[in-house]
Design a protein around this motif. Structure first.
Motif, PDB file in Angstrom:
ATOM      1  N   PRO A   1       0.835  -1.208   0.000  1.00  0.00           N
ATOM      2  CA  PRO A   1       0.000   0.000   0.000  1.00  0.00           C
ATOM      3  C   PRO A   1       0.873   1.263   0.000  1.00  0.00           C
ATOM      4  N   PRO A   2       0.674   2.164  -0.948  1.00  0.00           N
ATOM      5  CA  PRO A   2       1.534   3.361  -0.998  1.00  0.00           C
ATOM      6  C   PRO A   2       1.379   4.231   0.250  1.00  0.00           C
TER       7      PRO A   2
ATOM      8  N   ASP B   1       2.653   7.884   4.597  1.00  0.00           N
ATOM      9  CA  ASP B   1       2.384   8.341   5.958  1.00  0.00           C
ATOM     10  C   ASP B   1       3.462   7.922   6.950  1.00  0.00           C
ATOM     11  N   ASP B   2       4.144   6.838   6.620  1.00  0.00           N
ATOM     12  CA  ASP B   2       5.244   6.348   7.458  1.00  0.00           C
ATOM     13  C   ASP B   2       4.841   6.130   8.912  1.00  0.00           C
TER      14      ASP B   2
ATOM     15  N   ALA C   1       7.012  -0.452  -7.295  1.00  0.00           N
ATOM     16  CA  ALA C   1       5.736  -0.135  -7.930  1.00  0.00           C
ATOM     17  C   ALA C   1       4.585  -0.677  -7.096  1.00  0.00           C
ATOM     18  N   THR C   2       3.533   0.104  -6.997  1.00  0.00           N
ATOM     19  CA  THR C   2       2.309  -0.340  -6.342  1.00  0.00           C
ATOM     20  C   THR C   2       1.294  -0.686  -7.419  1.00  0.00           C
TER      21      THR C   2
ATOM     22  N   THR D   1      11.748   5.791  -4.712  1.00  0.00           N
ATOM     23  CA  THR D   1      10.813   5.903  -5.835  1.00  0.00           C
ATOM     24  C   THR D   1       9.691   4.895  -5.652  1.00  0.00           C
ATOM     25  N   VAL D   2       8.479   5.425  -5.519  1.00  0.00           N
ATOM     26  CA  VAL D   2       7.305   4.574  -5.415  1.00  0.00           C
ATOM     27  C   VAL D   2       6.365   4.960  -6.548  1.00  0.00           C
ATOM     28  N   ALA D   3       6.245   4.082  -7.525  1.00  0.00           N
ATOM     29  CA  ALA D   3       5.489   4.403  -8.742  1.00  0.00           C
ATOM     30  C   ALA D   3       4.162   3.656  -8.742  1.00  0.00           C
ATOM     31  N   PRO D   4       3.113   4.306  -9.226  1.00  0.00           N
ATOM     32  CA  PRO D   4       1.849   3.597  -9.348  1.00  0.00           C
ATOM     33  C   PRO D   4       1.853   2.687 -10.580  1.00  0.00           C
TER      34      PRO D   4
END
Lengths: 474, 474, 474
Positions: C47-48, C53-54, C170-171, C194-197
Motif C-alpha cells: 500500500p503506498p 504516511d510512514d 511499484a504499487t 521511488t514509489v510508482a503507481p
C-alpha cells in the motif's frame, strides 16, 4: 546352465540415492530411518481371495507376468504377442508359462531405466534370493527356482503379507460384491493383518454404456432396493457404501474420463435417470448424469466419511483389436490431458470444507501438479494430492512430483505412497522405491539448508506413516 | 586487430557433462565410447544440391546465418532487422554479408545459455579451428578466416560430409521433385555417402488452402495420373511414394496443426475431394479431408513401408508482417499445445500393430512426453518417440526428454537423435550435444545403481546406432 | 519461556545454493556478486499509504499474517478458520492477534519445503534479528519481540525501505485512484526513494460483470469525460493512463481469464459497448468486448509507452463460501491452463515490433514456458518472459523457469525478478531467494562449461539490474 559373471545380479543397497557425495550420506540416513517401517497400502488391486484362501501361487508367469500390465505392455511394444504372456486371464500350459518367462528374460534389456527393472530385480533378489540377471541364459534357472520357492509355506500369500511388513492393504471391489473374502479374513482369528475393501462404482455411474441397466438391476437386487427410480439408485448406492464400510472400507475410488462433478436438480436427475433406464439416454446426457452421480458420491462421502479418491483422464482400451482379443486392463490404456480446477469447483464449493469429506486426487497428467493439485490441496482442508500414479510412479516421476507439489502444498497435503498394484510380490519394492526417492528429495532440502536434519527425519516418517493414515482416515 | 585474453575461445572437452565428481568420470567414459561413432541423420533440411554439385560455399553469412532461423530469431528479438541477416533467401552484397556477421558477433551475449552458442562455438572451434569469442572486436577476423577456409577443397560439402563422419543423411523434398540431385549422387561412383530424399507432402494434404488445386494438378502431371478424382489423388500419391522409395527414401514427414488421422468412407472422401477440386471446400471440411489424407498416408506407409514421421502443433508464421516481408521459415513459427492420445486412436487401431508400419512422433509440447508419447510407444510396436525437436532440442530439453520418457518407454522405443537442420556445418555439434547429454543421463543411472556400466555402455551405443537404424529401417 | 536448542533458528548463509562440491563455490561467488545490489520491484501490492504516511505498523499479525494469502491458505488447508487470521481485512483484537500468531507458530511444520518458510525465517532472522524457530513454545516471545521492534523508528516503513536497499517500488492502483499517496511522496523532499503507481484496469475491461457500469461512470467522472459512448471510454482510459504516467507509472497490469486480445471494428465495438452500458450484454459478448478492450490497452501502450504486463489464467474465488465470508484475495484463487500462442497472435501482429510497445508475460501454467513464452520472447523484440509468479515463485519453480526458458530465449528476454507481494517485510527475502537460485543456475552453466565465470558474473548482474530496467523501461 553355466552362469557367468555377467549373470550375477548386484542389487546395490544405495540404489536410487543421489550420487552427489554431500547428498548420499544424508539420503542414506533418511532412508535408513524409514526403510523398515510397516507398509500401508490404501489402494491397490491384489485379489482378496489370495489372502483369504492362502493357496500357493500357481507358477512364476501367472504370478509375475500375466497380471502385470506394466511388464506386458513393453513386451508387446517389443513385438511379443499378449496371448503368449497369458494376458487377459488366458490360462497357459506349463510349457507356455515357461515360454512366457523366457520371453521376458530375452527382452530384459528393454526395461533399462524403467521401474519395472527395479521392481523385478528387487523381487528376484529380496523376495526370492535369486541373484541372477534375467536373460535367455538364466531364464530356466530363475523359473525353476521361483517354482520351487512358491511351493513352500514361506511363499504362501499370508506368509508374504507378514514378511513384507504390510499393516494395511486395500483391495478394489465391485459395489455388488458380497465381500466374502474380506468377511472370511475378518472371521479368521489366526489372521492378524488388515485387508479392507474399496468401493469402485465407476460402471454404475456411466448411464450411457450398454451394460449400465443390467448392472443397476443387479445393484438393486444386492441392495434389496428397487433401482427403477433415481431415488432407488441413491438408496441402493448408500446401502452398498454402508455395507462396504461395515466390512472395513475406508474409501471409494473413481475414474472417469473427466474430473467433473456437478449437481442437477432432483427433477432433472429423475428425468435423465428415467431416460437412462429406458435405454434412451444420449452420450451427452449420459455424461451429465454421470457428473451428477459423481457429485452424489461426494455428498454421500461427506455423510458416511468414506474417503473419495479420483484418477480421471485415461483413454481406456486405446487399441480396439487388443480389446477385442484380450479384454481390458492389459496395458492399452493411454493417458490424456485432464483438468481439475474448473471441474471440481462445484463439488468443492459444496463439500470442500465439510468436516467429514476427504478427496485424494491422482493424475497421470503431470501438468496439473503445480498448476492445479498443489494449489487445491494448499487451500482446501479436504483435498490431498495423491501419489504419482501409473506411468509416473517411477523414480523420475516421483522426483518431479515432490519438486512440483512441495512449494505450495508442503508435505502435509500429500497422500503418502499408493502402490495401486495387482503384482502382490512387488509391493515392498514399490514402497521401497518411493521411500528412497523421498529420502533423496529430503536430503536435498537438508543439503541446501531448507530443512534441518531433524525436520527431514520427522517428515520422512510422516510421509510413510502419518500422511497415509491422515489421508485415508486409518 | 589486437585480440586479448578475453577473446580466446575455450571449448572444454567436458562441456555439458555433469559437474558432480561422481558423475563426471562416468559420463566421460560413456561419452568417449560414442563420440566418434558415425552420424546417422534420418531427418533434416540440407539442400541435396550442395552435395550433388559440391560447389564451395559462398560466404560465411549465407552459410552460417541467413538460413538458420535459430540464429535469426534471437537477433530479431534483440532488435535486428531480418532483412539485414539475409533471411528469407534475400541475397546480400559482400558488404551486407560482412555487416550481418558483425551483427551476430555484436549480439553474441544474447545466446548465453542457448544451444546456438554451443553449436556455433563448436563450428568455429572444431570445424574451422578458430579459437575466438565472437564480438565486435573479433568479427572481422572470424569472417575473414571462414572466408578463406571455405575457398579451400577441404571445406567443400562432400569433404565436410566425409570429415563429419556422416553415414546417412536424409533431405526433405517436395513430392513433385524430380530428385535429380539424389540421382546424380547415386550415379556418381566417386561418391560413397548416402543422401536419401524424404517425402514431405503436407501442402498436398491441405485441400482448403489456396495453392492446393494447382499443387495437385502438378502432382498429377508428375505422376502421370489424372488427379481430377479422389482415386487419382491416391494413385498419384502412391506413385510418388514409390518414386521416392526407388530413390532411397526411408520415410515421409508430416506436419499439420493437429495430429488427427481419421478415415472417411470412400463416398465421403470423393464428395469432399470433388468440392475441394471445385474450390468450394470450407475450412472445416478441409480439415476433415486433410485428416483422411493423413490416414491414407498411414495406410500407404503400412503397405510400402516408408516410416511416417509427424511433428504437429505449430502456429506457423505467427507475425503476419514478417510473413509478408520475408516469407516463411524465418523464425516466426510458435508452438502450441498438441494432443496425440485421442488423435491417433483411429490410425493406431488400424495400423498400430501392422508389421510394416512405423510412426515416429515429434513434439514441441513437452507435456505429452510422459502423458502420451511414452505410453503410446510403450505399447505400440509401431510407435517411436522422436527426439526433442526445435525449441526443445537443447541441453535442458534433451535432459527432460530422457527423464520423462524413460520410465515407461525405456530406451528401445526412442528414435535416436534427429538434427532436423539446414545448418549443415552444425550437424556434428548437434549430434555431439545429444551424445553428451545422453551420456550424462546414463551416468546418473549408473551412479545411482539403476544400470551397470556395461548396460549403460551398451545403451549409449544403441542410442547412437541401433535406435535410429531400427526407427528408420536403415 | 525456557527455550531449548531445538528452538534456535539457524539461517545458513549458503541456503538454496547447490550442495554439489563443484557447484557450491561457483554459486557462492556468483551470489556474493549480486546479493547486496539494490532491489528493483517493478510490480507488487504494497500500500503506498504505508510509505506516504510512514506510520508504525500496528501489530505482528496484521503485518505478517493477515494480508499474506500464501501464509493464510496453507493454514486454512490445515483446518484453521480464515476469520481467526484476520483475513479479508477483518480487524482483530490484541488477544485475537496474538492467538493468530500462535496458530501460525503451532502449524509451522506445514510450511516445510515451501518458500513461506524461507521468507518468514529470513524476516525473523534478517529483519528482526530473532533466531527462534516458530512453535507453540516460542510464539509469545517472537510476538513480543516483533511488537517491540515495530514500535521503534527503525521499523517504520520508510526506514525499512532504505534498509532493504529498494531502488524502485511499484504499487498496484485503480484507474480512478487519485494517487494522492504517490503525489505526497513525490512532493516530500526528505523522501529519496521511488514509489510508482501501476494502472490495473481489469474491472473496467469486463463489461459483463455487475459492477462494470458503475465503475465506468466513476471512470468518466474522474477523467472528466462522458463514458456513455465507446469513444468516451477510450478517451477516459487514455486520460487516466496519462495521469498515471505523469505520476511515475511505468506499466499497466492485466489479468483476465484468458490472454486473448482481439480488435473489433469500430461499429461493432460501439454496438457492444452500447449493449453493455444498457446492461444487456451477454457473457459471451462481454468476453468479446473485453478482448477488444485489452487490444485497445495494447494500442494505447504502443503510443504512450507504458509497459503492459499480463498474468492470465486464474479461477478466482474458487470456493464460493469463502468469497461470501471473507471476500477476494484470501488464498482461494486456483490456476488453470492458459494459452498464449494463438491468443496473442492478433495483438503481436499489430504491435509486436512497434518501437514503443513492451509486453511482459507471466504465467502460473508452467507448460507454456518452453512451448509458448520462450519462443514468443525469442522472436518478438517487444515480448519479455516474466518471472515465475505466485504458486511457482518458489525455489524449484524458479529453477524450472530458467531451465525451460533459457534454451530458446536466453537471459536477455526475461524480465528480472518480480516479488508481486503485499508482504512488505518479505521483499528482500523474495529477491534474495531468486538471486540464490539464479546464481545456482548460472553456476551449473559454468560447471559444465557452457559459460565462463566472467560471462556468468556479467549475466548475474544483468538479471538483477539490466533486465528489469530494460523490461520496465526504468
Amino acid at each position: 546352465m553355466a552362469t557367468t559373471d555377467d549373470d550375477v545380479l548386484h542389487v546395490h543397497p544405495d540404489r536410487l540415492l543421489p550420487a552427489d557425495p554431500t547428498l548420499r550420506p544424508l539420503a542414506r540416513e533418511l532412508y535408513e530411518s524409514v526403510k523398515d517401517l510397516p507398509i500401508i497400502s490404501p489402494h491397490g488391486h491384489v485379489p482378496p481371495q489370495w489372502l483369504a484362501d492362502d493357496e500357493p501361487f500357481a507358477d512364476p508367469t501367472s504370478l509375475l507376468i500375466s497380471p502385470d500390465h506394466y511388464i506386458n505392455r513393453l513386451l508387446h511394444a517389443s513385438g511379443v504377442d499378449l496371448a503368449d504372456l497369458g494376458a487377459g486371464g488366458r490360462e497357459l500350459t506349463p510349457e507356455q508359462s515357461r515360454r512366457a518367462f523366457h520371453l521376458l528374460c530375452e527382452h530384459w534389456k528393454v526395461y533399462r531405466g524403467t521401474p519395472m527393472k527395479f521392481w523385478f530385480e528387487s523381487v528376484l533378489s529380496d523376495v526370492f534370493g535369486i541373484a541372477l540377471v534375467p536373460s535367455e541364459r538364466t531364464a530356466d534357472e530363475i523359473y525353476d527356482r521361483i517354482t520351487a520357492a512358491i511351493a513352500t509355506p514361506e511363499f504362501r500369500p499370508r506368509a508374504l503379507y507378514q514378511r513384507f511388513g504390510i499393516e494395511f492393504l486395500a483391495t478394489t471391489d465391485d459395489p455388488a460384491d458380497d465381500l466374502r473374502h474380506h468377511a472370511k479374513l475378518a472371521a479368521d482369528e489366526t489372521w492378524t493383518g488388515t485387508v479392507a475393501p474399496t468401493l469402485r462404482p465407476d460402471k454404475y455411474l456411466e448411464p450411457a454404456t450398454p451394460a449400465w441397466n443390467s448392472l443397476v438391476d443387479t445393484l438393486g437386487q444386492v441392495a434389496g432396493v428397487d433401482t427403477g427410480t433415481y431415488a432407488g439408485w441413491v438408496e441402493a448406492m448408500e446401502n452398498r457404501r454402508a455395507f462396504f464400510k461395515a466390512h472395513g472400507a475406508v474409501s471409494s475410488d473413481h475414474s472417469h474420463r473427466d474430473a467433473r462433478a456437478e449437481r442437477l436438480d432432483d427433477a432433472e436427475a429423475q428425468r435423465l435417470y428415467a431416460r437412462a433406464r429406458a435405454g434412451e439416454i444420449t452420450p451427452t446426457e449420459g455424461d451429465t448424469l454421470r457428473r451428477h452421480f459423481v457429485f452424489q458420491q461426494a455428498r454421500m462421502a461427506s455423510e458416511d466419511g468414506l474417503v473419495m479418491t479420483m484418477h480421471p483422464g485415461v483413454v481406456r482400451n486405446h487399441h480396439t483389436p487388443t480389446l477385442d482379443a484380450h479384454g481390458a486392463d492389459v496395458g492399452a490404456d493411454i493417458p490424456m490431458a485432464v483438468e481439475f480446477s474448473e471441474a471440481l469447483k462445484p463439488v468443492l464449493s459444496a463439500f470442500g470444507t465439510a468436516p467429514n469429506f476427504q478427496l485424494v486426487l491422482f493424475t497421470i497428467d503431470e501438468t496439473v501438479y503445480s498448476r492445479e493439485l498443489a494449489p487445491l490441496a494448499g487451500f482446501y482442508p479436504s483435498v490431498y494430492v495423491g501419489a504419482p500414479w501409473w506411468f509416473i510412479d517411477e523414480a523420475e516421476g516421483i522426483k518431479r512430483y515432490r519438486r512440483s507439489i512441495t512449494g505450495s502444498a508442503g508435505f502435509s497435503r500429500t497422500s503418502g505412497f499408493i502402490d495401486d498394484t495387482r503384482a502382490f510380490l512387488s509391493i515392498p519394492a514399490r514402497h521401497d522405491m518411493n521411500r528412497r526417492i523421498d529420502s533423496a528429495f529430503l536430503a536435498e532440502l537438508v543439503a541446501d539448508h531448507r530443512l534441518t536434519m531433524a525436520e527431514a527425519l520427522d517428515s520422512a516418517y510422516d510421509l510413510v506413516v502419518t500422511q497415509p493414515r491422515k489421508a485415508f482416515k486409518l
